[in-house]
Design an enzyme around this catalytic site. Sequence first.
Site, PDB file in Angstrom:
ATOM      1  N   LYS A 117      59.790   4.096  24.355  1.00 13.90           N
ATOM      2  CA  LYS A 117      59.146   3.702  25.613  1.00 13.90           C
ATOM      3  C   LYS A 117      59.390   4.725  26.719  1.00 13.90           C
ATOM      4  CE  LYS A 117      59.238  -1.326  25.210  1.00 13.90           C
ATOM      5  NZ  LYS A 117      59.821  -2.552  25.773  1.00 13.90           N
ATOM      6  N   HIS A 143      65.943   0.804  19.520  1.00 14.52           N
ATOM      7  CA  HIS A 143      64.616   0.445  19.022  1.00 14.52           C
ATOM      8  C   HIS A 143      63.510   0.774  20.019  1.00 14.52           C
ATOM      9  CE1 HIS A 143      65.383  -3.294  21.328  1.00 14.52           C
ATOM     10  NE2 HIS A 143      64.077  -3.465  21.326  1.00 14.52           N
ATOM     11  N   ASP A 144      63.818   0.752  21.320  1.00 17.44           N
ATOM     12  CA  ASP A 144      62.770   0.982  22.317  1.00 17.44           C
ATOM     13  C   ASP A 144      62.853   2.358  22.964  1.00 17.44           C
ATOM     14  OD1 ASP A 144      61.145  -1.207  22.136  1.00 17.44           O
ATOM     15  OD2 ASP A 144      62.181  -2.377  23.665  1.00 17.44           O
TER      16      ASP A 144
HETATM   17 FE   LIG Z   1      59.458  -2.469  21.020  1.00 21.62          FE
END
Ligand SMILES: [Fe+2]
Length: 264
Positions: free
Chosen positions: A89, A85-86
């Site tokens: 980043k 999900h990240d």
């Molecule tokens: Fe997030």
Amino acid sequence: MRDNIIPISLGAAATGLLYREHSIRTRAERLSAATFETLLNTIDANDAETGAHVRRVAAYALVLGEDAGLDERTLHSIERVALFHDIGKLHGALTDIFHDPSKLTPEERRAVTTHPQRGAEVLAPLGSFYPELPKGVAAHHERWDGSGYPRGLKGRRIPLQARVVSIADAFDAITHRRRYSAARSFSEATRAIAEGKGTQFDPDLVDLFLTPEVLAKIEAAMREANAPRKKNTGPRQREVRSTPDVNFRWRPRSLGSQSRDRQP
Ligand SMILES: [Fe+2]
């Protein structure tokens, strides 16, 4: 005598075909597991803290998903969305911002909100095989009341995977120390989840999350995540504080002693 020869040959050919099909499927599953593991290694190599976070989120999301009675296929998709999900980043435009402990400027805050979409773009090539993956990742900061980002999706228009992961993500964000905030207690986290019911989070999932049975499992998963554990790093072993080593549950049993041999 001759009558028997044809059926036996056909039987052998059918067995051969079945074996071939099985081995192609097994290779495809192994390739898929290797792809996901490579992606997870990439997250670890770039930002070990995010690597640990996504594993904890996956552990909590699976507890919630399993108690929601979701089928295996959906659980796999939740696990994948949780683990990646990240990934947005890691984008070059965002890494400095995420690694800077100082308060975010409005411009930086805007940039941070692009990470779900950036993650979905990174994962887009896998979308033909796992359509729920980029969609779920893109939606993990959507809110039940429609005030989230990037699309302002509302209620059940938010993919189920993202709704489950968003509760697990918030829980971990509160209970785990981050660069810019100290860890808060288990009960503070459950209070925050309860307060987000129907605004930030799916109300039914919040009700389930707050049941004593689920909380007990989450607490156990959290204890396990924070326990020091041995990590095999080759010839030497070192003691690390790590998260549960989330197995790629779609990985065939032959690839790992602890894997659970499930379908992708
Ligand atoms: Fe997030």
